[in-house]
Design a protein around this motif. Structure first.
Motif, PDB file in Angstrom:
ATOM      1  N   LYS A  35       0.940  -1.227   0.012  1.00  0.00           N
ATOM      2  CA  LYS A  35      -0.097   0.129   0.041  1.00  0.00           C
ATOM      3  C   LYS A  35       0.925   1.304   0.133  1.00  0.00           C
ATOM      4  N   PHE A  38       2.132   1.823  -3.594  1.00  0.00           N
ATOM      5  CA  PHE A  38       1.071   2.514  -4.230  1.00  0.00           C
ATOM      6  C   PHE A  38       0.951   3.932  -3.961  1.00  0.00           C
ATOM      7  N   ARG A 141      -9.366  -3.171  -2.463  1.00  0.00           N
ATOM      8  CA  ARG A 141      -8.769  -4.495  -2.906  1.00  0.00           C
ATOM      9  C   ARG A 141     -10.040  -5.022  -3.897  1.00  0.00           C
ATOM     10  N   HIS A 142      -9.642  -5.398  -4.808  1.00  0.00           N
ATOM     11  CA  HIS A 142     -10.367  -6.066  -5.904  1.00  0.00           C
ATOM     12  C   HIS A 142      -9.909  -7.391  -6.234  1.00  0.00           C
ATOM     13  N   LEU A 143     -10.623  -8.373  -5.654  1.00  0.00           N
ATOM     14  CA  LEU A 143     -10.530  -9.923  -5.728  1.00  0.00           C
ATOM     15  C   LEU A 143      -9.013 -10.090  -5.095  1.00  0.00           C
ATOM     16  N   ASP A 144      -8.206 -10.661  -5.615  1.00  0.00           N
ATOM     17  CA  ASP A 144      -6.795 -10.863  -4.916  1.00  0.00           C
ATOM     18  C   ASP A 144      -5.636  -9.881  -5.322  1.00  0.00           C
ATOM     19  N   ARG A 145      -6.182  -8.640  -5.890  1.00  0.00           N
ATOM     20  CA  ARG A 145      -5.065  -7.565  -6.178  1.00  0.00           C
ATOM     21  C   ARG A 145      -5.744  -6.409  -5.480  1.00  0.00           C
ATOM     22  N   MET A 146      -4.719  -5.377  -5.360  1.00  0.00           N
ATOM     23  CA  MET A 146      -5.030  -4.113  -5.076  1.00  0.00           C
ATOM     24  C   MET A 146      -5.638  -3.427  -6.379  1.00  0.00           C
ATOM     25  N   ALA A 147      -6.422  -2.433  -6.090  1.00  0.00           N
ATOM     26  CA  ALA A 147      -6.904  -1.535  -7.450  1.00  0.00           C
ATOM     27  C   ALA A 147      -7.105  -0.051  -6.943  1.00  0.00           C
ATOM     28  N   PHE A 148      -7.356   0.891  -7.516  1.00  0.00           N
ATOM     29  CA  PHE A 148      -7.711   2.311  -7.159  1.00  0.00           C
ATOM     30  C   PHE A 148      -8.661   2.762  -8.298  1.00  0.00           C
ATOM     31  N   LEU A 169      -4.582   2.974 -15.795  1.00  0.00           N
ATOM     32  CA  LEU A 169      -4.407   1.817 -14.818  1.00  0.00           C
ATOM     33  C   LEU A 169      -5.730   1.991 -13.985  1.00  0.00           C
ATOM     34  N   ALA A 170      -6.335   2.886 -13.833  1.00  0.00           N
ATOM     35  CA  ALA A 170      -7.387   2.909 -12.799  1.00  0.00           C
ATOM     36  C   ALA A 170      -8.309   1.716 -13.028  1.00  0.00           C
ATOM     37  N   ARG A 171      -9.032   1.477 -12.033  1.00  0.00           N
ATOM     38  CA  ARG A 171     -10.083   0.316 -12.146  1.00  0.00           C
ATOM     39  C   ARG A 171     -11.310   1.446 -12.758  1.00  0.00           C
ATOM     40  N   ASN A 172     -11.713   2.432 -12.099  1.00  0.00           N
ATOM     41  CA  ASN A 172     -12.770   3.306 -12.357  1.00  0.00           C
ATOM     42  C   ASN A 172     -12.351   4.842 -12.323  1.00  0.00           C
TER      43      ASN A 172
END
Lengths: 174, 659
Positions: A35, A38, A141-148, A169-172
């Motif tokens: 983290k 990140f 967290r998104h599933l088994d990864r970190m996301a932002f 690279l952002a999820r949303n």
């Protein structure tokens, strides 16, 4: 057979004695380091309205990974030297470039971001919703990864801009 | 649902809050790019896998969330969701097939199974227990890591087709008590579990758990082939299992202990026993324990891990043959230690050096004929012991930002065969941050085990001349991240196994004997997709084609050419439910007894979980073999039956209460 037992005993003592050299145990988990990494990486892709000699990364409240953040102190980001500091209130944070809202302050997120909405402070938290004056980056967290997720609307209003790469690279992106 | 990241915080040195410790080896993320960070798997405390893109293997990780989402009851069910894997069940044990190899009669000796890095495979049969007989309750698993391909360059023998590592949950992850109960129909299977776990203020993390299972099983119709007998095996499919687990961790130290005692009644009359006679069964009591130390030194550039381990396996089987009452046993005791150094002191290099030693103090096998206790032909008492040791080194060399090289070598010696070298070479090319291309070569081996080498009775003769079997594998893997939520994966591989140890009938004596057989060649291709949605949905799918043949051109038994897997999980809005649906398809497999085929089949499993209906309680409903498909799987040539029919639709209701 006895030779093997002897070998084993050497291994055993070798293993037990070797670590005695160090008394201090590092007791942090990778997630904290992850983290913190990140947060550090985000600063590489954000443009602030004015350049400073220092990049003040502030932590409000308690964050599990404050110790890991500290390891980035002194690094240089686009010519600015990173400083990791603690702040005690949103008003204190106005002079910071980055504000990490600690886990202990999750209930106050909305009031904190509201106070800072006109200051060029990149706000990051691990919870919160996305309204126009909410946090700029949500690390999750998104599933088994970190996301932002990125709140571009709110960041723009505060005078901050994200690089194209980070938006990609952002999820949303909101 | 708790995870490492959301643990209740606790007091720690200079900060009020800190993360829970884990057995994880701390990777230094400080120089990772944002793309790299997004790729880090955070499911568990992996010793071997943190950053899948940079590992010289096509690692798969099954997380606890997935285990829950799909309601998997055994390790073999979870493994079946992975590309190219197929299990076979003979109503006694589950056997895992990988990359086209699932020879009937092979007791999973060609995959290495570990619990937190500690070897499960025993020393008489080399058996990896993957069905209900596995000693860890799946509810206690944080994640399952599967590293396919040859792993002997680091892990030593048995890692011919891969390493399965089970990472257990921590006390902090339980943080309180859990009670679980389940009932499954039509087998009338009852199971229960009580777990307590906590991270104490002094930093000690404790997990204690006990589980029990009892099933009446099915009353199945069997045709006992050339015995001429057929009929319904009433009350001969029962299963009982007890499992205990304890784990303590503090700072760099961790200790774990597991014990399982599982007994399965045998309705098939395996080993050509008398059909339809009750009281024939297989039982395994397995114990495994280890004490681990792991810490970093010299500004975190040196990581030292050491462990002491010990294991014990007691197999007992009873049967009736020509009216005579037999009992077989296999007993293994082992202990050993491993020391590993990992250094990142040299720029661009990650050097690992390790030393492992295992003493196999006991490898005993007996046969007792209760009707002729004094007849030396009908009784056997074979005692043995042995040892194995390995020295290994590996370097991960980052040649440039885009290219890295992994070179590894392990030298093994053991009491049965001569020195063995297991090399490994991997080239990892990342032309862009979204694309990873890996080329890998590796050699792995397996020494003959005590059963294959030493066992002798009136049906089987020993073979002290057995030598190691080895496998060479070449693999090309392409991984493409199309978007943060979509990944595609493809791989082609070929493997060549030299001198595989297989059971044959000796032409002179007419007795069974294990021999080093003809080489086996195989090649295969696999494609996969992993898509996630921001609402929490995930789709994982794979398609796999392979052929495996003896050097004479004869296809391997129990080796399906084509396999397809689809796993979809998603929360169902409004209802408070989560859904897990899996679809698996397997092509026909050739049988060993009369060379016919067991037909291809498509299986569906459905699992629904309700987390929020009752406070503190998780309810789940699993329907396995949803469409009640009738299908069979090949058996080994110690069976009367050519194939064995598998379970029809099963419904399981499960509740977990946390407080």
């Amino acid at each position: 057979m006895t030779r093997n037992i002897q070998k084993f005993i050497y291994f055993f003592w070798g293993m037990l004695l070797l670590p005695m050299g160090s008394a201090l145990a590092t007791d942090t988990i990778e997630i904290c380091e992850l983290k913190a990494a990140f947060i550090y990486n985000f600063t590489l892709f954000v443009t602030w309205p004015k350049n400073n000699n220092y990049l003040r990364m502030c932590v409000l409240g308690e964050s599990t990974y404050f110790p890991q953040m500290k390891t980035y102190e002194g690094r240089s980001v686009n010519g600015a030297t990173i400083r990791i500091e603690r702040v005690t209130s949103a008003d204190d944070a106005r002079g910071c470039q980055v504000l990490l809202i600690g886990e202990s302050e999750q209930d106050q997120i909305n009031s904190i971001t509201k106070k800072l909405k006109d200051s060029p402070v990149l706000t990051i938290s691990e919870s919160g919703n996305f309204s126009p004056d909410a946090v700029h980056i949500l690390l999750t967290r998104h599933l088994d990864r970190m996301a932002f997720d990125i709140n571009q609307t709110a960041a723009k209003a505060s005078g901050l801009s994200f690089s194209f790469k980070m938006l990609k690279l952002a999820r949303n992106v909101y | 649902m708790k995870t490492i990241a959301t643990h209740r915080p606790y007091w720690f040195f200079f900060s009020l809050f800190a993360c829970a410790p884990s057995t994880a080896n701390a990777t230094d993320f400080s120089d990772f790019t944002l793309e790299d960070l997004l790729e880090v798997s955070i499911t568990g405390a992996s010793k071997y896998e943190q950053k899948q893109g940079k590992v010289a293997a096509a690692v798969s990780v099954i997380s606890r969330n997935e285990i829950k989402a799909f309601g998997w009851r055994t390790l073999s069910e979870a493994l079946n969701s992975l590309p190219g894997m197929y299990s076979t069940y003979d109503r006694q044990y589950s056997y895992i097939g990988t990359r086209g190899l699932g020879v009937p009669g092979d007791y999973n000796s060609r995959v290495l199974l570990t619990i937190n890095g500690n070897r499960v495979n025993d020393t008489v049969y080399d058996q990896a227990l993957i069905g209900r007989e596995f000693q860890i309750d799946l509810d206690l698993v944080e994640c399952i890591e599967f590293i396919p391909g040859p792993g002997s360059a680091v892990y030593g023998q048995n890692a011919l087709f891969g390493v399965i590592n089970i990472v257990t949950r921590s006390g902090a992850s339980v943080d309180g008590a859990e009670l679980a109960a389940a009932y499954q129909s039509p087998q009338a299977a009852k199971e229960g579990r009580a777990t307590w776990g906590k991270k104490l203020d002094n930093g000690l993390d404790i997990l204690l758990s006990a589980s029990g299972y009892k099933s009446k099983g099915d009353n199945l119709f069997f045709d006992y082939g050339k015995s001429g007998i057929s009929g319904i095996a009433n009350d001969m499919d029962g299963e009982r299992d007890k499992e205990y687990f304890a784990q303590l961790a503090r700072g760099p130290w961790s200790f774990d202990f597991s014990y399982g005692n599982r007994r399965k009644d045998d309705p098939t009359a395996d080993f050509l026993n008398d059909p339809l006679v009750p009281g024939q069964y297989q039982q395994d009591k397995s114990m495994l324990t280890q004490l681990q130390y792991q810490d970093k030194f010299s500004d975190d550039t040196l990581q030292l891990s050491g462990r002491l381990f010990s294991g014990r396996e007691r197999y007992t089987g009873e049967g009736h043959s020509s009216g005579e009452h037999f009992k077989y046993t296999g007993s293994s005791d082992w202990w050993g230690s491993e020391l590993r150094l990992l250094s990142t002191a040299l720029r661009h290099h990650k050097l690992m050096l390790g030393l492992e030693y295992q003493d196999n103090g006991r490898r005993d096998q007996t046969l007792t004929d209760f009707n002729h206790l004094t007849d030396p032909l009908k009784n056997a008492n074979i005692t043995g012991s042995g040892w194995r040791q390995g020295l290994y080194g590996q370097d991960e060399w980052a040649l440039s930002e885009h290219l890295s090289l992994t070179v590894g070598l392990r030298i093994d010696r053991n009491s049965f065969t001569k020195q063995t070298l297991s090399p490994r070479l991997g080239v990892i090319w990342q032309p862009t941050s979204e694309t990873t291309i890996k080329t890998m070569y590796g050699r792995a081996y397996r020494a003959p085990n005590a059963y294959e080498r030493d066992y002798a009775d009136q049906y089987q003769t020993a073979n002290p001349n057995l030598i190691n079997e080895t496998i060479d594998t070449l693999e090309l893997v392409v991984d493409k991240r199309v978007s943060p939520s979509l990944r595609l994966h493809g791989s082609i591989y070929q493997w060549n196994m030299q001198r595989p140890i297989v059971q044959t009938t000796d032409s002179v004596s007419g007795l069974l004997q294990f021999k080093n057989d003809n080489d086996v060649n195989a090649h295969g291709i696999e494609v996969g997709i992993d898509k996630t949605w921001s609402g929490g949905g995930r789709l994982r799918g794979s398609l796999n084609y392979q052929t495996a043949q003896y050097s004479g051109g004869v296809t391997l038994h129990n080796s399906p050419h084509l396999m397809g897997k689809l796993n979809f999980s998603s929360p169902l809005p409004v209802t408070g439910l989560s859904l897990g649906y899996e679809l698996q398809s397997y092509s026909k497999r050739e049988t060993i007894i009369n060379g016919t085929y067991s037909g291809g089949y498509v299986l569906s499993n459905l699992n629904l979980t309700a987390n929020k209906w009752i406070k503190g309680t998780e309810l789940s409903l699993g329907i396995y073999n949803l469409f009640d498909k009738q299908y069979s799987q090949p058996t080994s040539d110690s069976n009367w039956q050519n194939t064995i029919r598998q379970d029809g639709r099963q419904i399981r209701l499960k509740a977990i209460y946390r407080f």
